[in-house]
Write a protein that holds these residues in place. Structure first.
Motif, PDB file in Angstrom:
ATOM      1  N   LEU A 168       0.819  -1.219   0.000  1.00 21.96           N
ATOM      2  CA  LEU A 168       0.000   0.000   0.000  1.00 21.96           C
ATOM      3  C   LEU A 168       0.851   1.266   0.000  1.00 21.96           C
ATOM      4  N   VAL A 169       0.243   2.305  -0.526  1.00 23.47           N
ATOM      5  CA  VAL A 169       0.822   3.642  -0.394  1.00 23.47           C
ATOM      6  C   VAL A 169      -0.339   4.607  -0.143  1.00 23.47           C
ATOM      7  N   THR A 170      -0.105   5.604   0.676  1.00 25.96           N
ATOM      8  CA  THR A 170      -1.180   6.565   0.967  1.00 25.96           C
ATOM      9  C   THR A 170      -0.761   7.958   0.504  1.00 25.96           C
ATOM     10  N   ASN A 171      -1.753   8.848   0.485  1.00 27.83           N
ATOM     11  CA  ASN A 171      -1.452  10.243   0.178  1.00 27.83           C
ATOM     12  C   ASN A 171      -0.453  10.813   1.193  1.00 27.83           C
ATOM     13  N   MET A 172      -0.449  10.267   2.421  1.00 28.81           N
ATOM     14  CA  MET A 172       0.472  10.769   3.449  1.00 28.81           C
ATOM     15  C   MET A 172       1.925  10.374   3.146  1.00 28.81           C
ATOM     16  N   ASP A 173       2.123   9.141   2.637  1.00 27.69           N
ATOM     17  CA  ASP A 173       3.485   8.745   2.222  1.00 27.69           C
ATOM     18  C   ASP A 173       3.987   9.745   1.172  1.00 27.69           C
ATOM     19  N   LYS A 174       3.119   9.998   0.187  1.00 25.68           N
ATOM     20  CA  LYS A 174       3.534  10.857  -0.939  1.00 25.68           C
ATOM     21  C   LYS A 174       3.759  12.300  -0.486  1.00 25.68           C
ATOM     22  N   ALA A 175       2.815  12.811   0.326  1.00 24.20           N
ATOM     23  CA  ALA A 175       2.935  14.212   0.768  1.00 24.20           C
ATOM     24  C   ALA A 175       4.159  14.389   1.665  1.00 24.20           C
ATOM     25  N   THR A 176       4.444  13.381   2.490  1.00 17.98           N
ATOM     26  CA  THR A 176       5.600  13.483   3.395  1.00 17.98           C
ATOM     27  C   THR A 176       6.898  13.470   2.602  1.00 17.98           C
ATOM     28  N   GLU A 177       6.944  12.576   1.598  1.00 21.82           N
ATOM     29  CA  GLU A 177       8.166  12.558   0.778  1.00 21.82           C
ATOM     30  C   GLU A 177       8.322  13.882   0.013  1.00 21.82           C
ATOM     31  N   ALA A 178       7.224  14.375  -0.542  1.00 19.80           N
ATOM     32  CA  ALA A 178       7.287  15.643  -1.295  1.00 19.80           C
ATOM     33  C   ALA A 178       7.767  16.770  -0.375  1.00 19.80           C
ATOM     34  N   PHE A 179       7.284  16.777   0.873  1.00 16.34           N
ATOM     35  CA  PHE A 179       7.701  17.798   1.839  1.00 16.34           C
ATOM     36  C   PHE A 179       9.208  17.700   2.112  1.00 16.34           C
ATOM     37  N   LEU A 180       9.683  16.484   2.413  1.00  7.71           N
ATOM     38  CA  LEU A 180      11.111  16.308   2.725  1.00  7.71           C
ATOM     39  C   LEU A 180      11.975  16.713   1.534  1.00  7.71           C
ATOM     40  N   VAL A 181      11.569  16.268   0.344  1.00  6.19           N
ATOM     41  CA  VAL A 181      12.354  16.563  -0.859  1.00  6.19           C
ATOM     42  C   VAL A 181      12.383  18.075  -1.116  1.00  6.19           C
ATOM     43  N   SER A 182      11.253  18.750  -0.939  1.00  7.80           N
ATOM     44  CA  SER A 182      11.244  20.198  -1.218  1.00  7.80           C
ATOM     45  C   SER A 182      12.114  20.940  -0.201  1.00  7.80           C
ATOM     46  N   GLN A 183      12.096  20.501   1.069  1.00 11.32           N
ATOM     47  CA  GLN A 183      12.950  21.129   2.087  1.00 11.32           C
ATOM     48  C   GLN A 183      14.432  20.948   1.739  1.00 11.32           C
ATOM     49  N   ILE A 184      14.788  19.726   1.345  1.00 14.11           N
ATOM     50  CA  ILE A 184      16.203  19.447   1.026  1.00 14.11           C
ATOM     51  C   ILE A 184      16.626  20.248  -0.216  1.00 14.11           C
ATOM     52  N   ASN A 185      15.765  20.229  -1.234  1.00 11.87           N
ATOM     53  CA  ASN A 185      16.088  20.950  -2.479  1.00 11.87           C
ATOM     54  C   ASN A 185      16.280  22.439  -2.236  1.00 11.87           C
ATOM     55  N   GLU A 186      15.433  22.978  -1.364  1.00 16.97           N
ATOM     56  CA  GLU A 186      15.512  24.414  -1.106  1.00 16.97           C
ATOM     57  C   GLU A 186      16.817  24.766  -0.383  1.00 16.97           C
ATOM     58  N   GLN A 187      17.175  23.929   0.589  1.00 17.22           N
ATOM     59  CA  GLN A 187      18.368  24.214   1.408  1.00 17.22           C
ATOM     60  C   GLN A 187      19.667  23.821   0.698  1.00 17.22           C
ATOM     61  N   TYR A 188      19.627  22.691  -0.001  1.00 15.14           N
ATOM     62  CA  TYR A 188      20.848  22.153  -0.629  1.00 15.14           C
ATOM     63  C   TYR A 188      20.542  21.745  -2.065  1.00 15.14           C
TER      64      TYR A 188
END
Ligand code: IPD
Ligand code: CA
Ligand code: CA
Ligand code: CA
Length: 273
Positions: free
Chosen positions: A37-57
């Motif tokens: 299974l995958v949920t919208n929360m898995d996807k939203a959490t990954e998108a959040f982490l990736v956007s934070q990392i991309n913005e900083q580094y």
């Protein structure tokens, strides 16, 4: 703020977002099979982490389970390997016993690992060479154990599979007891904490084991595949993690006799290695 501090801060933030949104209805989809299974929360959490990392580094690269990272084929520079929710089935069925896992490597070498047990607000973390912590408490080095007085963690799926049953049943029989937690990241954290003595599983992806590998090695755990070979952050593999004495006992006395079968399984399962 160091990259290590930043990694901890975004794991805590992502966990807070999950807790806040827990009462919202989940959108659940299946992936490779009806139990994957995958949920919208898995996807939203990954998108959040990736956007934070991309913005900083912006020059760091990211591998993420849900595909928000890049297609990475080498380990040059900083590489983040992230699992937004490790233990999705626990998340869906129990709303607990899941974790956010982050492993960071620099030119292929371990840099830092973070595992956040979201519902218990427990942050396991380590910067390579500087020890492992649970929140702000440093974890002591692991002591050797014998299988006969050890608790091991193993997924019952592997224990009951025709092809692997005879390899794994003697381990469970000889151990003091066995557990199955449903989150590889938490399994690694529990070995690091010393509350289980070994975690044995036949197939994990880099996002399942990268954070845990770095944390567990900081307390002296030996982390390898079931042939005793080193893991790397670009490839899926089998897992044997334990304190040094138990790792050797399991590898020599229990898995060693099945070496040729294990090699075959590895070649079939991980043919892209
Ligand atoms: C899974 C969990 C589980 C392990 C599976 C993983 P996911 O990760 O870590 O404990 O047995 O192999 O795929 O899909 O929940 O992130
Ligand atoms: Ca998954
Ligand atoms: Ca996972
Ligand atoms: Ca996941």
């Amino acid at each position: 703020m160091s990259i290590y501090q930043f990694a901890k801060s975004i794991a805590l933030l992502a966990g807070q977002r999950i807790r806040e949104e827990l009462s919202q209805e989940l959108i659940i989809e299946t992936k490779s099979n009806p139990n994957d299974l995958v949920t919208n929360m898995d996807k939203a959490t990954e998108a959040f982490l990736v956007s934070q990392i991309n913005e900083q580094y912006p020059d760091h690269r990211i591998i993420g389970e849900e595909g928000h990272g890049q297609d990475v084929t080498d380990t040059e520079g900083y590489l983040w390997v992230i699992d937004p929710i490790d233990g999705t089935l626990n998340f869906v069925h129990q709303q607990q016993n899941f974790a956010i896992s982050i492993g960071i490597f620099y030119n292929g070498e371990k840099y830092a690992g973070v595992i956040y047990d979201v519902m218990n607000d427990k942050l396991y973390h380590a910067e390579a060479g500087h020890g492992a912590y649970l929140n702000d408490q440093q974890l002591p080095a692991l002591k050797d154990t014998k299988l006969v007085t050890s608790i091991i963690s193993m997924n019952p799926n592997w224990l009951t599979k025709e092809r692997t049953r005879d390899m794994y049943v003697p381990i469970v029989q000889a151990a003091r007891s066995s557990r199955s937690y449903g989150s590889a990241a938490l399994d690694f954290a529990y070995v690091a904490l010393g509350i289980i003595d070994s975690y044995i599983t036949l197939r994990l992806h880099p996002w399942d084991f990268s954070g845990g590998l770095i944390i567990a090695e900081e307390v002296g755990a030996v982390v390898s595949n079931q042939l005793g070979e080193k893991l790397d952050p670009l490839h899926s593999n089998s897992i044997l993690v334990a304190n040094p004495g138990l790792h050797q006992e399991l590898l020599n006395d229990y898995l060693g006799p099945y070496r040729s079968r294990l090699s075959e399984i590895h070649q079939g399962q991980f043919s892209n290695r």
